[in-house]
Design a protein around this motif. Structure first.
Motif, mmCIF file in Angstrom:
data_model
loop_
_atom_site.group_PDB
_atom_site.id
_atom_site.type_symbol
_atom_site.label_atom_id
_atom_site.label_comp_id
_atom_site.label_asym_id
_atom_site.label_seq_id
_atom_site.Cartn_x
_atom_site.Cartn_y
_atom_site.Cartn_z
ATOM 1 N N GLY A 85 0.847 -1.197 0.000
ATOM 2 C CA GLY A 85 0.000 0.000 0.000
ATOM 3 C C GLY A 85 0.876 1.237 0.000
ATOM 4 O O GLY A 85 2.031 1.194 0.467
ATOM 5 N N SER A 86 0.346 2.352 -0.533
ATOM 6 C CA SER A 86 1.213 3.543 -0.542
ATOM 7 C C SER A 86 1.375 4.097 0.866
ATOM 8 O O SER A 86 2.318 4.831 1.134
ATOM 9 C CB SER A 86 0.756 4.594 -1.548
ATOM 10 N N ASP A 87 0.491 3.737 1.792
ATOM 11 C CA ASP A 87 0.710 4.153 3.183
ATOM 12 C C ASP A 87 2.050 3.617 3.705
ATOM 13 O O ASP A 87 2.785 4.326 4.386
ATOM 14 C CB ASP A 87 -0.421 3.647 4.087
ATOM 15 N N LEU A 90 4.791 5.525 1.964
ATOM 16 C CA LEU A 90 4.921 6.863 2.560
ATOM 17 C C LEU A 90 5.631 6.802 3.916
ATOM 18 O O LEU A 90 6.462 7.644 4.236
ATOM 19 C CB LEU A 90 3.537 7.500 2.722
ATOM 20 N N TYR A 111 -3.827 15.069 3.640
ATOM 21 C CA TYR A 111 -3.977 13.678 4.074
ATOM 22 C C TYR A 111 -3.555 13.571 5.542
ATOM 23 O O TYR A 111 -2.413 13.887 5.887
ATOM 24 C CB TYR A 111 -3.111 12.797 3.181
ATOM 25 N N PRO A 151 -0.463 15.879 -1.456
ATOM 26 C CA PRO A 151 -1.066 15.084 -2.511
ATOM 27 C C PRO A 151 -1.465 15.989 -3.685
ATOM 28 O O PRO A 151 -1.828 17.138 -3.479
ATOM 29 C CB PRO A 151 -2.336 14.503 -1.857
ATOM 30 N N ALA A 155 -6.011 16.011 -0.873
ATOM 31 C CA ALA A 155 -7.097 15.330 -0.158
ATOM 32 C C ALA A 155 -7.265 16.056 1.173
ATOM 33 O O ALA A 155 -6.270 16.437 1.781
ATOM 34 C CB ALA A 155 -6.716 13.879 0.082
ATOM 35 N N ASP A 181 2.246 13.150 -3.694
ATOM 36 C CA ASP A 181 1.459 11.936 -3.435
ATOM 37 C C ASP A 181 0.314 11.910 -4.457
ATOM 38 O O ASP A 181 -0.668 12.632 -4.322
ATOM 39 C CB ASP A 181 0.947 12.027 -1.987
ATOM 40 N N ALA A 183 -1.984 9.711 -5.260
ATOM 41 C CA ALA A 183 -2.926 8.604 -5.039
ATOM 42 C C ALA A 183 -4.121 8.687 -5.990
ATOM 43 O O ALA A 183 -4.669 7.664 -6.408
ATOM 44 C CB ALA A 183 -3.404 8.617 -3.586
ATOM 45 N N TYR A 184 -4.547 9.930 -6.319
ATOM 46 C CA TYR A 184 -5.792 10.113 -7.104
ATOM 47 C C TYR A 184 -5.538 10.699 -8.482
ATOM 48 O O TYR A 184 -6.468 11.163 -9.132
ATOM 49 C CB TYR A 184 -6.730 11.032 -6.317
ATOM 50 N N THR A 207 -0.705 4.643 -5.902
ATOM 51 C CA THR A 207 -1.327 3.479 -5.271
ATOM 52 C C THR A 207 -2.139 2.698 -6.294
ATOM 53 O O THR A 207 -2.631 3.281 -7.261
ATOM 54 C CB THR A 207 -2.240 3.908 -4.110
ATOM 55 N N SER A 209 -4.761 1.234 -5.128
ATOM 56 C CA SER A 209 -6.029 1.139 -4.378
ATOM 57 C C SER A 209 -7.171 1.887 -5.036
ATOM 58 O O SER A 209 -8.332 1.610 -4.742
ATOM 59 C CB SER A 209 -5.855 1.717 -2.973
ATOM 60 N N LYS A 210 -6.863 2.871 -5.855
ATOM 61 C CA LYS A 210 -7.920 3.761 -6.360
ATOM 62 C C LYS A 210 -8.196 3.455 -7.837
ATOM 63 O O LYS A 210 -9.126 2.737 -8.148
ATOM 64 C CB LYS A 210 -7.512 5.223 -6.156
ATOM 65 N N ARG A 218 -3.490 -4.196 -1.361
ATOM 66 C CA ARG A 218 -2.445 -3.405 -0.698
ATOM 67 C C ARG A 218 -1.146 -3.352 -1.500
ATOM 68 O O ARG A 218 -0.163 -4.020 -1.168
ATOM 69 C CB ARG A 218 -2.158 -3.949 0.726
ATOM 70 N N VAL A 219 -1.161 -2.560 -2.538
ATOM 71 C CA VAL A 219 0.080 -2.311 -3.294
ATOM 72 C C VAL A 219 0.180 -0.814 -3.612
ATOM 73 O O VAL A 219 -0.781 -0.205 -4.086
ATOM 74 C CB VAL A 219 0.133 -3.104 -4.628
#
Ligand code: PLP
Length: 355
Positions: A85-87, A90, A111, A151, A155, A181, A183-184, A207, A209-210, A218-219
């Protein structure tokens, strides 16, 4: 509290993720997951992986996955770092690249995991207020710092910055790492990945995830100069040598390779977002510009907390942030399917008429 806890644990304020309710038949628009399932090619790859080979550890370097990611972004595998996961990516970035004697800079509204990592790794930070219209003003970051992270799109606002603006920031800020970041980013925001070969202090995180519909696998990954990537590998190999298991690797590779499915689902989400913004505006909402798979919207009369609670009673979950007070009037609404959008608009119309 326990006398057995270390000092750092006593002081920690952990991140609180959006609710994952155990109920069925909810319209779940609270954690920015993709409303469409993963590519059928991902499901096929995962089934193949359920095999005798699971008794063996996965590749600690995730070479095949890094190669697939590098190909998508026209980079080299040595410019890619992958994590659970990118968490997790990060977390390693904060520890490896953002802990310095000068404070790390990030927006006051962003975030909410960033200050948590600072607490975990004892990193000094300074928050920079968003502008009146909730945008990030990069001129405010023109000051001595130990790193910059935000991000893009931000976010929970969803507001995107242009590539030209990110490049302006990089031209000014050459002495510390700048982390974008993303993510989106695939929902209509310009990516900074094209700047990686020009700016050795730029790190971009992504990520699956989105936009790739794989929050459950979780990647996440980061892209940057090999020197930055090496720092992350050093942390990873001092923490967990195998963050990407065999399923995650197989599924993520298939997802990265299925460009057609990725583009089709992202376009559907973007089209639904634009229609939703239109409908919400007609219902008396002010909606911030969004380059993400969510929107940030405030009703001109009804309070954010109250609307969230009323929607919840009707089995629709959106995310609401009580603080800071500036964003308390807002709802963060994940873009769902067209049917979910219709259900949301139908329910809001009833609720607002009743009011
Ligand atoms: C801005 C931002 N970055 C990173 C993440 C982490 O994503 P993941 O750990 O699922 O890759 C999220 C999750 O919601 C996010 O909103």
């Amino acid at each position: 509290m326990s006398k057995f806890w270390s000092d750092v644990i006593h002081k920690l304020t952990p991140y609180v993720p959006g609710e994952q309710p155990k109920l069925d038949n909810l319209v779940k628009l609270n954690t920015n997951e993709n409303p469409y399932g993963p590519s059928p090619k991902v499901i096929a790859a995962l089934k193949l992986e359920a095999a005798d080979s699971l008794r063996l550890y996965p590749d600690p370097n995730s070479d095949a996955l890094k190669a697939a990611i590098a190909e998508v972004h026209h980079l080299q595998a040595k410019q890619v770092f992958v994590g659970n996961g990118s968490d997790e990516v990060l977390a390693h970035v904060f520890q490896a690249l953002l802990k310095h004697s000068r404070p790390l800079l990030f927006p006051d509204i962003t975030y909410s995991f960033y200050p948590v990592y600072c607490g975990l790794y004892d990193i000094e930070y300074q928050t920079i207020p968003l502008a009146e219209d909730f945008s990030i003003n990069i001129d405010d970051y023109d000051q001595p710092n130990g790193g910059i992270i935000f991000p893009n799109p931000n976010a929970p606002t969803g507001i995107p910055l242009s590539l030209a603006t990110i490049e302006k920031l990089l031209q000014k800020n050459t002495q510390s790492v700048v982390v974008i970041d993303e993510a989106y980013v695939d929902f209509g925001t310009e990516s900074a990945v094209s700047l990686i070969n020009t700016y050795p202090n730029l790190l971009v995180t992504h990520t699956l995830s989105k936009a790739r519909s794989l929050a459950g696998l979780r990647v996440g990954y980061s892209l940057g100069h090999p020197d930055l990537i090496e720092a992350l590998i050093r942390v990873k190999d001092s923490f967990n040598s195998y963050p990407i298991d065999r399923f995650a690797s197989a599924g993520a590779i298939a997802a990265m390779q299925d460009t057609a499915y990725f583009e089709e689902t992202c376009s559907k989400v973007i089209a639904t977002r634009e229609a939703l913004i239109n409908d919400l505006t007609q219902l008396g909402f002010d909606v911030l510009p969004s380059g993400a798979n969510f929107i940030f919207a405030k009703h001109q009369v009804k309070e954010g907390a109250e609307l969230t609670a009323l929607l919840r009673q009707k089995n629709i979950i959106v995310r609401h942030f009580k603080s800071p007070s500036r964003i308390a009037p807002y709802l963060r609404i994940t873009i769902g399917t067209e049917a979910q959008s219709k259900a949301l608009i139908g329910t809001l119309t009833e609720l607002l008429l009743d009011a």
